[in-house]
Design a protein around this motif. Structure first.
Motif, PDB file in Angstrom:
ATOM      1  N   MET A   1      23.053  14.996 -34.201  1.00 57.04           N
ATOM      2  CA  MET A   1      23.530  16.193 -33.498  1.00 57.04           C
ATOM      3  C   MET A   1      23.518  17.378 -34.456  1.00 57.04           C
ATOM      4  O   MET A   1      24.089  17.309 -35.541  1.00 57.04           O
ATOM      5  CB  MET A   1      24.948  15.970 -32.962  1.00 57.04           C
ATOM      6  CG  MET A   1      25.517  17.149 -32.184  1.00 57.04           C
ATOM      7  SD  MET A   1      27.175  16.830 -31.543  1.00 57.04           S
ATOM      8  CE  MET A   1      28.187  17.111 -33.006  1.00 57.04           C
ATOM      9  N   THR A   2      22.856  18.455 -34.082  1.00 58.64           N
ATOM     10  CA  THR A   2      22.820  19.677 -34.882  1.00 58.64           C
ATOM     11  C   THR A   2      23.937  20.612 -34.435  1.00 58.64           C
ATOM     12  O   THR A   2      24.089  20.874 -33.243  1.00 58.64           O
ATOM     13  CB  THR A   2      21.468  20.388 -34.738  1.00 58.64           C
ATOM     14  OG1 THR A   2      20.429  19.481 -35.133  1.00 58.64           O
ATOM     15  CG2 THR A   2      21.413  21.631 -35.601  1.00 58.64           C
ATOM     16  N   ALA A 152      14.266  25.462 -24.846  1.00 59.60           N
ATOM     17  CA  ALA A 152      14.140  25.222 -26.286  1.00 59.60           C
ATOM     18  C   ALA A 152      14.298  26.530 -27.045  1.00 59.60           C
ATOM     19  O   ALA A 152      13.995  27.612 -26.530  1.00 59.60           O
ATOM     20  CB  ALA A 152      12.780  24.605 -26.592  1.00 59.60           C
ATOM     21  N   LEU A 176      24.656  19.103 -27.412  1.00 57.01           N
ATOM     22  CA  LEU A 176      24.040  19.375 -28.704  1.00 57.01           C
ATOM     23  C   LEU A 176      23.056  18.277 -29.089  1.00 57.01           C
ATOM     24  O   LEU A 176      22.023  18.542 -29.707  1.00 57.01           O
ATOM     25  CB  LEU A 176      25.118  19.529 -29.771  1.00 57.01           C
ATOM     26  CG  LEU A 176      26.037  20.745 -29.585  1.00 57.01           C
ATOM     27  CD1 LEU A 176      27.151  20.738 -30.632  1.00 57.01           C
ATOM     28  CD2 LEU A 176      25.258  22.043 -29.667  1.00 57.01           C
ATOM     29  N   THR A 177      23.348  17.052 -28.716  1.00 58.40           N
ATOM     30  CA  THR A 177      22.413  15.965 -28.967  1.00 58.40           C
ATOM     31  C   THR A 177      21.135  16.158 -28.156  1.00 58.40           C
ATOM     32  O   THR A 177      20.020  15.949 -28.649  1.00 58.40           O
ATOM     33  CB  THR A 177      23.055  14.617 -28.628  1.00 58.40           C
ATOM     34  OG1 THR A 177      24.201  14.429 -29.461  1.00 58.40           O
ATOM     35  CG2 THR A 177      22.081  13.474 -28.852  1.00 58.40           C
ATOM     36  N   ALA A 178      21.293  16.592 -26.897  1.00 61.19           N
ATOM     37  CA  ALA A 178      20.131  16.786 -26.030  1.00 61.19           C
ATOM     38  C   ALA A 178      19.277  17.970 -26.483  1.00 61.19           C
ATOM     39  O   ALA A 178      18.049  17.934 -26.359  1.00 61.19           O
ATOM     40  CB  ALA A 178      20.591  17.001 -24.591  1.00 61.19           C
ATOM     41  N   LEU A 179      19.907  19.008 -27.021  1.00 61.91           N
ATOM     42  CA  LEU A 179      19.154  20.182 -27.457  1.00 61.91           C
ATOM     43  C   LEU A 179      18.199  19.843 -28.595  1.00 61.91           C
ATOM     44  O   LEU A 179      17.053  20.283 -28.609  1.00 61.91           O
ATOM     45  CB  LEU A 179      20.103  21.292 -27.907  1.00 61.91           C
ATOM     46  CG  LEU A 179      20.842  22.059 -26.827  1.00 61.91           C
ATOM     47  CD1 LEU A 179      21.781  23.078 -27.471  1.00 61.91           C
ATOM     48  CD2 LEU A 179      19.873  22.754 -25.879  1.00 61.91           C
ATOM     49  N   ASN A 180      18.704  19.106 -29.570  1.00 67.68           N
ATOM     50  CA  ASN A 180      17.901  18.693 -30.715  1.00 67.68           C
ATOM     51  C   ASN A 180      17.066  19.848 -31.273  1.00 67.68           C
ATOM     52  O   ASN A 180      15.834  19.775 -31.361  1.00 67.68           O
ATOM     53  CB  ASN A 180      16.983  17.530 -30.327  1.00 67.68           C
ATOM     54  CG  ASN A 180      16.327  16.896 -31.554  1.00 67.68           C
ATOM     55  OD1 ASN A 180      16.902  16.921 -32.645  1.00 67.68           O
ATOM     56  ND2 ASN A 180      15.140  16.349 -31.380  1.00 67.68           N
ATOM     57  N   PRO A 181      17.711  20.962 -31.652  1.00 66.72           N
ATOM     58  CA  PRO A 181      16.939  22.127 -32.130  1.00 66.72           C
ATOM     59  C   PRO A 181      16.280  21.842 -33.467  1.00 66.72           C
ATOM     60  O   PRO A 181      16.706  20.957 -34.208  1.00 66.72           O
ATOM     61  CB  PRO A 181      18.017  23.205 -32.272  1.00 66.72           C
ATOM     62  CG  PRO A 181      19.275  22.441 -32.525  1.00 66.72           C
ATOM     63  CD  PRO A 181      19.159  21.164 -31.726  1.00 66.72           C
ATOM     64  N   PRO A 182      15.227  22.576 -33.795  1.00 64.84           N
ATOM     65  CA  PRO A 182      14.602  22.394 -35.105  1.00 64.84           C
ATOM     66  C   PRO A 182      15.584  22.679 -36.226  1.00 64.84           C
ATOM     67  O   PRO A 182      16.439  23.567 -36.107  1.00 64.84           O
ATOM     68  CB  PRO A 182      13.453  23.414 -35.091  1.00 64.84           C
ATOM     69  CG  PRO A 182      13.808  24.388 -34.017  1.00 64.84           C
ATOM     70  CD  PRO A 182      14.582  23.621 -33.003  1.00 64.84           C
ATOM     71  N   ALA A 183      15.456  21.924 -37.298  1.00 61.27           N
ATOM     72  CA  ALA A 183      16.450  21.962 -38.379  1.00 61.27           C
ATOM     73  C   ALA A 183      16.759  23.356 -38.910  1.00 61.27           C
ATOM     74  O   ALA A 183      17.922  23.674 -39.145  1.00 61.27           O
ATOM     75  CB  ALA A 183      16.019  21.041 -39.507  1.00 61.27           C
TER      76      ALA A 183
END
Length: 215
Positions: A1-2, A152, A176-183
């Motif tokens: 999660m980000t 996205a 937040l887990t589903a979004l998984n944005p780029p680091a």
């Protein structure tokens, strides 16, 4: 999660909240959203002038969510807009429910640069690639409605983007887990109805969100 860069809790309307707001702000990255519309001042969600003054004197990180004619001023004639954003870090311009035209984006960006702050506009689809303003994805507009899907984040560094719509303590971690944005991407999340209980702003719900996100 980000985790988001910060969490925006919108709709503070009682200066009695200030001690708890200070406590949360000392522990977590929080932005407090103040809804501004003189025609509704003193109603739930819209603090009166004295309460706004107390918030502004607090030194906390604040964003003004400007509605009604004051928002229209910003997107039509930013040099003569009546709202003074002194004390706020950002101004979200709630000028309508149908997105923003290129002229309205440019006007909001001009207003923000003129006052040395950031402006925020809402979008209901993919995030625009326009760094003049920050962009909040929102199809709820304070009703608590969750979207069917979340857009996205743009691959570009700009613009700065956020997510809103039906977020609450029970679903924020899953979102937040589903979004998984780029680091390397920074973003924020915003909530209004999700941190109210029985029509009142609830700091316990805010703390529950912060714990779910940041531990």
């Amino acid at each position: 999660m980000t985790s988001p860069l910060f969490i925006a809790f919108t709709g503070i309307d009682d200066k009695g909240l200030l001690p708890g707001m200070r406590t949360l702000s000392a522990r977590y990255p929080v932005e407090w959203g103040v809804l501004i519309d003189p025609a509704r001042a003193g109603a739930p969600l819209f603090p009166d002038a004295a309460t706004c003054g107390a918030f502004l004197a607090s030194g906390l990180r604040l964003a003004a969510h400007v509605c009604g004619p004051l928002a229209q001023d910003i997107v039509t004639d930013p040099d003569r807009a009546r709202f003074d954003p002194a004390g706020f870090r950002r101004v979200q311009v709630n000028h309508g429910f149908n997105g923003a035209s290129p002229d309205q984006v440019a006007a909001s960006g001009h207003y923000a640069r003129r006052h040395g702050i950031r402006a925020v506009l809402q979008c209901g689809g993919p995030f625009p690639i326009d760094g003049q303003v920050d962009w909040l994805y929102d199809v709820s507009f304070g009703t608590g409605r969750q979207p069917g899907a979340w857009p996205a984040l743009p691959a570009a560094v700009l613009p700065f983007c956020g997510y809103s719509g039906g977020i609450n303590p029970d679903n924020v971690a899953g979102l937040l887990t589903a979004l998984n944005p780029p680091a390397p991407a920074d973003f924020w999340i915003d909530m209004e109805s999700g941190v109210r209980r029985d029509g009142r702003f609830d700091l316990a719900l805010c703390e529950a969100v912060c714990r779910a996100v940041y531990g």
